[in-house]
Design a protein around this motif. Structure first.
Motif, PDB file in Angstrom:
ATOM      1  N   PHE A 140       0.844  -1.194   0.000  1.00 32.20           N
ATOM      2  CA  PHE A 140       0.000   0.000   0.000  1.00 32.20           C
ATOM      3  C   PHE A 140       0.882   1.247   0.000  1.00 32.20           C
ATOM      4  N   SER A 141       0.502   2.211  -0.802  1.00 31.13           N
ATOM      5  CA  SER A 141       1.223   3.482  -0.824  1.00 31.13           C
ATOM      6  C   SER A 141       0.856   4.295   0.411  1.00 31.13           C
ATOM      7  N   PRO A 142       1.650   5.318   0.754  1.00 35.89           N
ATOM      8  CA  PRO A 142       1.268   6.184   1.868  1.00 35.89           C
ATOM      9  C   PRO A 142      -0.118   6.801   1.686  1.00 35.89           C
ATOM     10  N   GLU A 143      -0.465   7.137   0.443  1.00 34.73           N
ATOM     11  CA  GLU A 143      -1.783   7.712   0.171  1.00 34.73           C
ATOM     12  C   GLU A 143      -2.886   6.682   0.423  1.00 34.73           C
ATOM     13  N   ASP A 144      -2.638   5.415   0.029  1.00 38.11           N
ATOM     14  CA  ASP A 144      -3.604   4.353   0.289  1.00 38.11           C
ATOM     15  C   ASP A 144      -3.853   4.191   1.787  1.00 38.11           C
ATOM     16  N   LYS A 145      -2.789   4.229   2.563  1.00 44.10           N
ATOM     17  CA  LYS A 145      -2.912   4.027   4.005  1.00 44.10           C
ATOM     18  C   LYS A 145      -3.702   5.164   4.649  1.00 44.10           C
ATOM     19  N   ILE A 146      -3.490   6.375   4.169  1.00 46.57           N
ATOM     20  CA  ILE A 146      -4.259   7.515   4.698  1.00 46.57           C
ATOM     21  C   ILE A 146      -5.734   7.355   4.363  1.00 46.57           C
ATOM     22  N   ARG A 147      -6.037   6.942   3.138  1.00 44.62           N
ATOM     23  CA  ARG A 147      -7.442   6.736   2.743  1.00 44.62           C
ATOM     24  C   ARG A 147      -8.096   5.636   3.571  1.00 44.62           C
ATOM     25  N   LEU A 148      -7.354   4.567   3.841  1.00 45.80           N
ATOM     26  CA  LEU A 148      -7.889   3.486   4.667  1.00 45.80           C
ATOM     27  C   LEU A 148      -8.254   3.985   6.059  1.00 45.80           C
ATOM     28  N   LEU A 149      -7.366   4.758   6.635  1.00 43.90           N
ATOM     29  CA  LEU A 149      -7.620   5.271   7.982  1.00 43.90           C
ATOM     30  C   LEU A 149      -8.786   6.251   7.996  1.00 43.90           C
ATOM     31  N   GLN A 150      -8.885   7.062   6.958  1.00 49.28           N
ATOM     32  CA  GLN A 150      -9.930   8.081   6.927  1.00 49.28           C
ATOM     33  C   GLN A 150     -11.292   7.513   6.521  1.00 49.28           C
ATOM     34  N   ASP A 151     -11.307   6.641   5.509  1.00 49.38           N
ATOM     35  CA  ASP A 151     -12.570   6.170   4.923  1.00 49.38           C
ATOM     36  C   ASP A 151     -13.017   4.806   5.445  1.00 49.38           C
ATOM     37  N   GLY A 152     -12.113   4.050   6.036  1.00 47.82           N
ATOM     38  CA  GLY A 152     -12.471   2.747   6.571  1.00 47.82           C
ATOM     39  C   GLY A 152     -12.387   1.620   5.562  1.00 47.82           C
ATOM     40  N   ARG A 153     -12.215   1.920   4.287  1.00 47.64           N
ATOM     41  CA  ARG A 153     -12.071   0.890   3.261  1.00 47.64           C
ATOM     42  C   ARG A 153     -11.353   1.484   2.056  1.00 47.64           C
ATOM     43  N   LEU A 154     -10.759   0.589   1.274  1.00 44.82           N
ATOM     44  CA  LEU A 154     -10.040   1.004   0.067  1.00 44.82           C
ATOM     45  C   LEU A 154     -10.339  -0.003  -1.030  1.00 44.82           C
ATOM     46  N   GLU A 155     -10.705   0.488  -2.206  1.00 42.40           N
ATOM     47  CA  GLU A 155     -11.008  -0.371  -3.336  1.00 42.40           C
ATOM     48  C   GLU A 155     -10.005  -0.083  -4.446  1.00 42.40           C
ATOM     49  N   ARG A 156      -9.361  -1.162  -4.930  1.00 49.30           N
ATOM     50  CA  ARG A 156      -8.360  -1.030  -5.983  1.00 49.30           C
ATOM     51  C   ARG A 156      -8.561  -2.132  -7.015  1.00 49.30           C
TER      52      ARG A 156
END
Length: 251
Positions: A140-156
């Motif tokens: 996961f990129s640093p941006e992905d990790k921030i989105r995960l923490l903020q949004d609760g999920r990540l779709e790629r």
């Protein structure tokens, strides 16, 4: 070769975990425990092929679906690496007598390593198929990790599937707490790592680092020419069974 029927077990809190359990032909034979990858289940071609191999060699085989996946109960969004590891350990403790060989595909390879650290001498060998320890870190990129923490999920997008790769915050946080590549890994049994030359999901550097960090003196990495991440083609399964066959004969 007939495959075992679908059954269920409860790890102790009401969870309904789907299993297929083949008993060994002789108590002295090991049980092969197949651990699927992330969002995969025990009906995949590698899992079924390992079960058939076990039957042909007189070994036992235990396959299972983590909670929230396959035929098991629960919600996938509630799944974490720690929760699925707990289910694997409970299944081995309650259902398997004697020694085991852990066989993990992708994320299942990470769970196999974590299970081996906890099971100690019960594990006579470990096989990682495109093993992906610590993928919550390097995957996961640093941006992905921030989105995960903020949004609760990540779709790629998933390079090996038309289905999006969805990660939930709870799983990611659990994985970060269970990273193992940062230092020596206290596993002493024989380890065999099978990895595709063109794996676009798990870089080849991951098994190379794993090879270096494992304490065992008996670690072999097989790089499959032209292989991708799934390693489920007939020639790739042949490579798996060539690695596995000597391990099932270990005392």
């Amino acid at each position: 070769m007939l495959l075992p029927d679908l059954a269920y077990f409860d790890p102790g809190d009401g969870r309904r975990i789907a299993i297929c359990h083949r008993l060994p032909a002789d108590p002295a034979r090991p049980t092969l425990v197949f651990l699927p990858g992330y969002a995969s289940d025990m009906t995949g071609s590698k899992a079924v092929a390992v079960d058939a191999f076990a039957g042909a060699t007189g070994c036992g085989c235990l396959r299972l679906d983590y909670s929230g996946t396959g035929a098991s109960g629960g919600e996938f969004a509630d799944g974490t690496l720690a929760r699925w590891l707990e289910e694997v350990l409970a299944a081995i403790d309650r259902l398997v007598d004697g020694r085991v060989i852990l066989i993990g595909s992708s994320m299942g390879g990470w769970i196999a390593l974590l299970a081996a650290l906890r099971l100690g001498n019960r594990v006579s060998a470990l096989v990682g198929i495109a093993a992906a320890p610590d993928f919550t870190d390097w995957g996961f990129s640093p941006e992905d990790k921030i989105r995960l923490l903020q949004d609760g999920r990540l779709e790629r997008p998933d390079p090996d599937s038309n289905t999006p790769f969805v990660t939930h915050r709870g799983f990611w946080q659990s994985g970060e707490a269970l990273r193992i590549l940062g230092g020596p890994i206290a596993i002493d049994c024989p380890v065999r790592l099978l990895h595709g030359e063109h794996d676009q999901v798990v870089p080849v550097g991951v098994p190379l680092k794993l090879l270096a960090q494992l304490r065992s003196a008996d670690v072999q990495l097989t790089l499959v020419k032209g292989g991708g991440h799934r390693l489920s083609e007939p020639r790739e399964l042949d490579a798996l069974f060539r690695s596995l066959a000597p391990l099932v004969e270990l005392p």
